[in-house]
Design an enzyme around this catalytic site. Structure first.
Site, mmCIF file in Angstrom:
data_model
loop_
_atom_site.group_PDB
_atom_site.id
_atom_site.type_symbol
_atom_site.label_atom_id
_atom_site.label_comp_id
_atom_site.label_asym_id
_atom_site.label_seq_id
_atom_site.Cartn_x
_atom_site.Cartn_y
_atom_site.Cartn_z
ATOM 1 N N GLY A 46 -11.457 -20.520 -19.627
ATOM 2 C CA GLY A 46 -10.572 -20.208 -20.746
ATOM 3 C C GLY A 46 -10.676 -21.279 -21.816
ATOM 4 O O GLY A 46 -10.965 -22.441 -21.507
ATOM 5 N N CYS A 91 -8.524 -28.406 -17.067
ATOM 6 C CA CYS A 91 -8.557 -28.062 -18.495
ATOM 7 C C CYS A 91 -9.765 -28.735 -19.123
ATOM 8 O O CYS A 91 -10.044 -29.904 -18.840
ATOM 9 C CB CYS A 91 -7.275 -28.561 -19.158
ATOM 10 N N HIS A 133 -1.723 -20.781 -19.304
ATOM 11 C CA HIS A 133 -2.283 -22.102 -19.647
ATOM 12 C C HIS A 133 -2.809 -22.104 -21.085
ATOM 13 O O HIS A 133 -2.537 -23.032 -21.853
ATOM 14 C CB HIS A 133 -3.400 -22.421 -18.641
HETATM 15 NI NI NI Z 1 -6.791 -26.038 -21.103
#
Ligand code: NI
Length: 167
Positions: A46, A91, A133
């Protein structure tokens, strides 16, 4: 298509709330394509536009093994959610850090697609986690914000040290 540089925590630009997209046009579609290429190359599942220093409410996600099932979210909004589930998250803006975060286990999201048309999607499991997220990124929020202050400051120090060595 182009691979865009990704901002890293604790870069203050990651903290700015992103602006709504007024129109899905050619330039916006080019951004979506660049973001997708950047996410695949990273590699990640993502990516939100603020991570590539674009203050727009735009997200791309692909959780498929084959990396051939992209989801595009323009101006996404969670309209319903339920349950709670803990997932270990990472992330692209906080490389090599993985921590447990609790989020809703099911969400309904409405957004515009790559074609500019409104659609709704219901998601659970990894996709639900990923949507939540990435939408956080649009608010200037990072997954490390869910951790204790002590843990977050340790991660910040680690990132700053890493940056000094990779300049
Ligand atoms: Ni992220």
């Amino acid at each position: 298509m182009a691979i865009l540089p990704i901002l890293h925590f604790p870069d203050p630009r990651l903290r700015n709330p992103a602006q709504p997209v007024a129109r899905v046009d050619g330039a916006l579609r080019a951004l979506l394509d660049d973001m997708l290429e950047t996410m695949y190359a990273a590699p990640g599942i993502g990516l939100a536009a603020p991570q590539v220093n674009v203050s727009k409410r735009v997200i791309v996600i692909d959780i498929s093994e084959e990396r051939n099932a992209p989801h595009y979210f323009v101006n996404p909004e969670i309209t319903a959610s339920r349950g709670a589930e803990v997932f270990e998250e990472g992330c692209l803006s906080v490389p090599n850090i993985y921590e447990n975060v609790e989020r809703a286990e099911w969400v309904r999201v409405k957004a515009l697609g790559r074609d500019g048309k409104a659609y709704e999607l219901e998601a659970d499991g990894l996709l639900a986690v990923c949507i939540q997220h990435e939408i956080d990124h649009l608010e200037g929020k990072l997954f490390v914000d869910y951790l204790s202050e002590l843990k977050r400051s340790r991660i910040r120090k680690k990132m700053e040290k890493l940056r000094r060595h990779t300049l």
